[in-house]
Design an enzyme around this catalytic site. Structure first.
Site, PDB file in Angstrom:
ATOM      1  N   SER A  76      -3.433 -12.214   1.904  1.00 37.18           N
ATOM      2  CA  SER A  76      -2.196 -11.464   1.621  1.00 37.18           C
ATOM      3  C   SER A  76      -0.930 -11.994   2.261  1.00 37.18           C
ATOM      4  CB  SER A  76      -2.369 -10.007   2.014  1.00 37.18           C
ATOM      5  OG  SER A  76      -3.056  -9.343   0.999  1.00 37.18           O
ATOM      6  N   SER A  95      -1.081  -9.046  -0.860  1.00 36.06           N
ATOM      7  CA  SER A  95      -0.404  -7.769  -0.843  1.00 36.06           C
ATOM      8  C   SER A  95       0.961  -7.795  -0.147  1.00 36.06           C
ATOM      9  CB  SER A  95      -1.279  -6.725  -0.154  1.00 36.06           C
ATOM     10  OG  SER A  95      -1.516  -7.081   1.193  1.00 36.06           O
ATOM     11  N   LYS A 106       6.397  -5.562   6.974  1.00 36.09           N
ATOM     12  CA  LYS A 106       5.540  -4.978   5.933  1.00 36.09           C
ATOM     13  C   LYS A 106       5.297  -3.500   6.233  1.00 36.09           C
ATOM     14  CE  LYS A 106       1.121  -5.982   3.618  1.00 36.09           C
ATOM     15  NZ  LYS A 106      -0.031  -6.892   3.547  1.00 36.09           N
TER      16      LYS A 106
HETATM   17  N1  GLN Z   1      -6.117  -9.990  -2.650  1.00 33.47           N
HETATM   18  C1  GLN Z   1      -7.027  -9.610  -1.624  1.00 33.47           C
HETATM   19  C2  GLN Z   1      -7.507  -8.190  -1.847  1.00 33.47           C
HETATM   20  O1  GLN Z   1      -7.115  -7.627  -2.795  1.00 33.47           O
HETATM   21  C3  GLN Z   1      -6.400  -9.799  -0.292  1.00 33.47           C
HETATM   22  C4  GLN Z   1      -5.738  -8.610   0.277  1.00 33.47           C
HETATM   23  C5  GLN Z   1      -5.203  -8.813   1.675  1.00 33.47           C
HETATM   24  O2  GLN Z   1      -5.278  -9.889   2.255  1.00 33.47           O
HETATM   25  N2  GLN Z   1      -4.722  -7.731   2.255  1.00 33.47           N
HETATM   26  O3  GLN Z   1      -8.267  -7.660  -1.114  1.00 33.47           O
END
Ligand code: GLN
Length: 453
Positions: free
Chosen positions: A155, A131, A56
């Site tokens: 994410s 994400s 990532k």
């Molecule tokens: N969807 C969640 C957010 O927008 C999780 C993001 C994540 O785990 N980095 O914060």
């Protein structure tokens, strides 16, 4: 695509052939145009002679750009390797590519990336989740045999569920965050996205362990999980009944299948209730935005990445940050700054910390009685691009994943079937702090039962 377990058995010459085949395949996929943008920056670089594992774009690889899919970090080169990268290199794995993500890991679609969107290989009109959507799409689309993601509020697990992969969020502190660009430091955790549970255990074993340079890394030695993986152990598994009504019919069906499969193979299912899930969402979006507003203050045009010149220092800060950050990141910085501001700190931030404790107690109480908790990962299967445009509605779609981060416990997302329209459906198992072995055994058991059907 071969599995990580199989790849680790390859001899040097075979690895070279494998890498050549992989490069050809990626070219074909790129030509198809289907998932082109899941890789950003030095898209297809591979470091070292090992088996390529996709990484990532918020994990530092020395000498490579790390953009966090943000314009503000365009051109920034990481000066050192993250601990997970050092550990992978030692184990004969090579970091490969920069997988696309929501900007600074804030989002659930990967569509907030400055570098373009990633498509879901199961249906290219739909989001891959986020994400870590690029990591999940790369594995599901046959570009990578496994990938690293990061999970602050789901994410790793949510994109894994949307794309049909396995995604493991380890216990907070089990995998070092050294070299992970911080979003919300008390919630962030790096973990694997893989084709199956065994590979998740293998990659987890490679990246886990104490890192003295990271004060939040747990000072305990790591006991490998993969060699001890056992699909025949029987567990007591709690289903959180009052959480289920938030899920669509497709997801309810997936949960039912998982419950029946587990029951028919000797696992015991018990039913429990928890604090209303709306508290999870409110608490998470206060804690995460507060920490993000502090963490992202370092991107000021002086220390990292892009600078937009101004008439004076303040003007330069304003121009750099206004042009460098996307809308969602700005929204969160504003929200986080607000909840930390004097006059609102007690009413929002301190209260959220207290509720965080209640949520943690809830999970821990249930995990005293049960070995594992079974929950959906998402309220629906992967949705179409643009289907959710209201930020609050998007935040509400995190209801099943964020409690785990607030509590710090480990969780894994496992595919359990498809919707009638052919979209992947996942469920997640959750275990006690540091009990990844039980978590992976339970997941391996469920996967084995479902494969045998
Ligand atoms: N969807 C969640 C957010 O927008 C999780 C993001 C994540 O785990 N980095 O914060």
């Amino acid at each position: 695509m071969i599995t990580l377990k199989e790849a680790l058995k390859l001899q040097k010459e075979e690895i070279r052939e494998f890498r050549e085949d992989m490069a050809k395949k990626i070219d074909e996929k790129k030509a198809l145009g289907a998932y082109v943008s899941q890789l950003t920056g030095e898209a297809l670089d591979v470091k070292g002679e090992g088996i390529p594992i996709a990484v990532k774009d918020n994990i530092q690889v020395e000498g490579w750009s790390v953009t966090c899919s943000s314009k503000i970090l365009q051109g920034y080169i990481a000066p050192y390797d993250a601990t997970v990268i050092t550990n992978m290199l030692k184990a004969g794995l090579s970091p490969f590519g920069r997988t696309n993500m929501d900007e600074f890991a804030m989002g659930s679609t990967t569509a907030t990336s400055y570098y373009g969107k990633t498509l879901n290989p199961a249906d290219t009109e739909r989001v891959p989740g986020g994400s870590s959507g690029g990591s999940a799409a790369a594995v599901a689309g046959g570009i990578a045999i496994a990938a690293l993601g990061s999970d602050t509020g789901g994410s790793i697990r949510q994109p894994a569920a949307f794309c049909g992969c396995v995604g493991l969020k380890p216990t907070y502190g089990k995998v070092s965050r050294y070299g992970l660009t911080a979003f919300s430091s008390s919630l962030d955790q790096i973990g694997p996205i893989t084709q199956n549970v065994e590979d998740a255990a293998i990659l987890f074993d490679i990246i886990a362990g104490h890192e003295p340079k990271d004060s939040t890394s747990a000072a305990i030695s790591h006991k490998p999980t993969a060699p001890n993986l056992n699909p025949n152990k029987k567990f007591k598994i709690a289903v959180i009944e009052n959480f289920l009504n938030e899920a669509s019919a497709d997801i309810q069906k997936g949960m039912k299948n998982a419950i029946e499969a587990l029951k028919s193979n000797g696992h015991e299912i018990i039913y429990k209730n928890m604090l209303n899930s709306k508290y999870d969402v409110a608490t998470y979006y206060i804690v995460a935005t507060a920490e993000a507003s502090a963490n992202l203050s370092r991107f000021d045009g002086v220390r990292y990445g892009r600078r937009v010149e101004g008439d004076n220092l303040k003007d330069m800060y304003i121009k750099t940050r206004s042009e460098g950050f996307g809308d969602e990141v700005k929204r969160r910085i504003l929200l986080g700054t607000f909840v930390l501001s004097s006059g609102y700190y007690d009413a929002y931030y301190i209260r959220a910390q207290k509720v965080r404790h209640l949520i943690k107690d809830n999970y821990e109480e249930i995990l005293k009685e049960a070995d594992l908790i079974l929950l959906p990962v998402t309220p629906t299967a992967a949705f179409k691009f643009g289907a959710i445009s209201n930020p609050l509605e998007m935040y509400l779609s995190d209801i099943y994943t964020i409690g785990v981060n607030l509590c710090g416990v480990p969780a894994i997302s496992i595919p359990v079937g498809k919707t009638d329209g052919g979209l992947p459906v996942g469920v997640q198992l959750i275990a006690k702090h540091y009990d990844e072995q039980t978590l992976l055994d339970g997941a391996f058991s469920l996967e084995t039962i479902l494969k045998g059907r």
